[in-house]
Motif scaffolding. Structure first.
Motif, short mmCIF file in Angstrom:
data_model
loop_
_atom_site.label_atom_id
_atom_site.label_comp_id
_atom_site.label_asym_id
_atom_site.label_seq_id
_atom_site.Cartn_x
_atom_site.Cartn_y
_atom_site.Cartn_z
N UNK A 1 1.43 -1.05 0.01
CA UNK A 1 -0.42 0.06 0.64
C UNK A 1 1.10 1.08 -0.15
N UNK A 2 2.45 0.58 1.02
CA UNK A 2 2.39 1.97 0.58
C UNK A 2 3.32 2.23 -0.73
N UNK A 3 3.69 1.44 -1.33
CA UNK A 3 4.68 1.90 -3.38
C UNK A 3 3.38 1.92 -3.36
N UNK A 4 2.10 1.58 -3.63
CA UNK A 4 1.20 2.79 -4.37
C UNK A 4 0.24 2.44 -3.80
N UNK A 5 -0.16 3.53 -3.56
CA UNK A 5 -1.31 4.37 -2.70
C UNK A 5 -3.13 3.69 -3.30
N UNK A 6 -3.09 3.99 -4.75
CA UNK A 6 -4.57 4.85 -5.10
C UNK A 6 -4.41 2.96 -5.41
N UNK A 7 -3.89 1.94 -4.65
CA UNK A 7 -4.50 0.74 -5.23
C UNK A 7 -4.54 0.19 -3.49
N UNK A 8 -4.77 0.62 -2.68
CA UNK A 8 -4.76 0.24 -1.25
C UNK A 8 -6.49 0.56 -1.26
N UNK A 9 -7.76 0.93 -1.97
CA UNK A 9 -8.96 0.18 -1.60
C UNK A 9 -8.75 -1.49 -1.81
N UNK A 10 -8.08 -1.39 -3.41
CA UNK A 10 -8.49 -2.94 -3.31
C UNK A 10 -7.50 -3.36 -3.07
N UNK A 11 -6.62 -3.52 -2.84
CA UNK A 11 -5.67 -4.42 -1.61
C UNK A 11 -6.51 -4.52 -0.26
N UNK A 12 -7.20 -3.60 0.30
CA UNK A 12 -8.06 -3.86 1.35
C UNK A 12 -9.11 -4.86 1.43
N UNK A 13 -9.64 -4.56 -0.05
CA UNK A 13 -11.27 -5.06 -0.05
C UNK A 13 -10.67 -6.99 0.06
N UNK A 14 -9.71 -6.89 -0.49
CA UNK A 14 -8.64 -8.16 -1.18
C UNK A 14 -8.72 -8.99 0.45
N UNK A 15 -7.99 -7.94 1.41
CA UNK A 15 -7.42 -7.98 2.99
C UNK A 15 -8.45 -8.67 3.65
N UNK A 16 -9.13 -8.32 3.58
CA UNK A 16 -11.22 -8.62 4.15
C UNK A 16 -11.06 -9.80 3.67
N UNK A 17 -11.05 -10.01 2.14
CA UNK A 17 -11.58 -11.33 1.62
C UNK A 17 -10.82 -12.63 2.49
N UNK A 18 -9.89 -12.73 1.79
CA UNK A 18 -8.84 -13.37 3.04
C UNK A 18 -8.81 -13.83 4.63
N UNK A 19 -8.82 -13.06 5.00
CA UNK A 19 -8.61 -13.04 7.09
C UNK A 19 -10.08 -12.78 7.75
N UNK A 20 -10.65 -11.88 7.75
CA UNK A 20 -12.01 -11.82 8.22
C UNK A 20 -13.06 -12.18 8.06
N UNK A 21 -13.21 -13.19 7.34
CA UNK A 21 -14.52 -13.98 7.17
C UNK A 21 -14.80 -16.02 7.41
N UNK A 22 -15.36 -16.35 7.68
CA UNK A 22 -15.58 -17.99 7.52
C UNK A 22 -16.60 -17.89 7.11
N UNK A 23 -16.80 -19.66 6.63
CA UNK A 23 -18.08 -19.96 5.32
C UNK A 23 -19.16 -19.12 6.27
N UNK A 24 -19.72 -18.98 6.73
CA UNK A 24 -20.80 -18.52 7.58
C UNK A 24 -21.69 -17.29 7.31
N UNK A 25 -20.78 -16.54 6.85
CA UNK A 25 -20.37 -15.10 6.86
C UNK A 25 -21.54 -14.72 6.07
N UNK A 26 -22.72 -13.57 6.16
CA UNK A 26 -23.42 -13.60 4.95
C UNK A 26 -23.00 -13.07 3.83
N UNK A 27 -23.59 -13.07 3.00
CA UNK A 27 -22.96 -12.40 1.52
C UNK A 27 -23.19 -10.72 1.27
N UNK A 28 -24.38 -10.67 2.40
CA UNK A 28 -25.28 -9.12 2.38
C UNK A 28 -23.74 -8.50 3.11
N UNK A 29 -23.38 -8.88 3.83
CA UNK A 29 -22.15 -8.80 4.48
C UNK A 29 -20.55 -8.15 4.00
#
Length: 273
Positions: free
Chosen positions: A140-168
């Motif tokens: 993110x520090x190297x390419x700040x413009x990529x930060x939103x997309x990288x954050x969204x990917x980070x959320x998907x990879x580490x913050x959910x379980x198989x039971x997390x609702x799709x709406x969330x």
């Protein structure tokens, strides 16, 4: 208008809501990285039903608060909350922090113990932040413009379980993609910068967290977190450690279970009006 301009440097204009009886004990809700106070929507009505004064804020750069170019380190964000509480002049508060907010709330409790009478830690990350975080922060520090997309990917990879609702997940992706890159980079850098001193398994981290002497409720979702909290010391009849299993946002996905844990602990500690 429910905004407060902080005395921090640089200042931020914080959005907040202040609901419930002004004479009641105040409970302050601090959200996590790339989130906002809407994340407490399952808790606010419940806490109001307990006749508490409920203060929920958007941290700088998040939600409806202003987005200064800097000031996203944990200490400045703790200073923002201190400024808001000084403005609102409540008695010592029950402070609730989620994820990044658990670290910010811990900093505030250590620096200003006179403001906090009890501490609730929801998905506390100081004992076991994802190992990928430093690498993501570097990208993110190297390419700040990529930060939103990288954050969204980070959320998907580490913050959910198989039971997390799709709406969330949909809500989070759309929100993250609308976040300011400077906030996303600043916050994750702020978290990485305190590895080894506030966050992590070092004795220095443990010594810092032991300075929080108020009653403590930790509702953990990371596997190692309950054991780490117990290492800090759990005073019988005062501190409690619980485990929920539905990921970072268990307080949303398992809100009835979380609310029951929180309400029971508040009653035991005689923190309700």
């Amino acid at each position: 208008m429910p905004f407060h301009t902080t005395t921090s440097s640089p200042p931020a204009n914080l959005f907040y809501t202040d609901s419930g009886p002004q004479s009641s004990p105040a409970i302050v809700l601090v959200h996590g990285w790339a989130c906002d106070s809407h994340d407490w929507s399952h808790q606010i009505p419940y806490l109001l039903s307990l006749s508490l004064r409920v203060i929920a804020l958007d941290l700088r750069g998040h939600g409806r608060s202003s987005c200064p170019p800097s000031g996203y380190d944990l200490y400045t964000q703790a200073s923002d909350i201190h400024s808001l509480l000084t403005h609102l002049s409540p008695d010592p508060v029950i402070l609730v922090g989620h994820s990044m907010g658990s670290v910010i709330s811990s900093v505030l409790t250590v620096q200003h113990p006179e403001l906090v009478k009890a501490l609730v830690l929801v998905h506390p990350i100081y004992s076991g932040a994802p190992s990928a975080m430093p690498a993501v922060a570097g990208r993110m520090r190297e390419n700040p413009s990529d930060a939103p997309a990288l954050t969204a990917k980070f959320f998907e990879q580490v913050m959910y379980t198989p039971q997390t609702p799709v709406f969330l997940k949909t809500w989070h992706v759309r929100r993250v993609l609308g976040c300011a890159p400077e906030m996303l980079v600043g916050c994750i850098t702020g978290l990485v910068d305190v590895f080894g001193s506030i966050m992590g398994t070092t004795e220095e981290c443990k010594a810092f967290m032991r300075k929080r002497t108020v009653p403590r409720l930790a509702v953990c979702t990371l596997p190692a977190a309950p054991g780490w909290e117990e290492e800090l010391g759990v005073r019988e009849g005062v501190d409690e450690v619980h485990r929920l299993t539905e990921g970072t946002f268990s307080h949303i996905v398992e809100h009835e279970k979380f609310n029951a844990i929180l309400g029971d602990w508040l009653r035991k500690q005689e923190l309700l009006p």
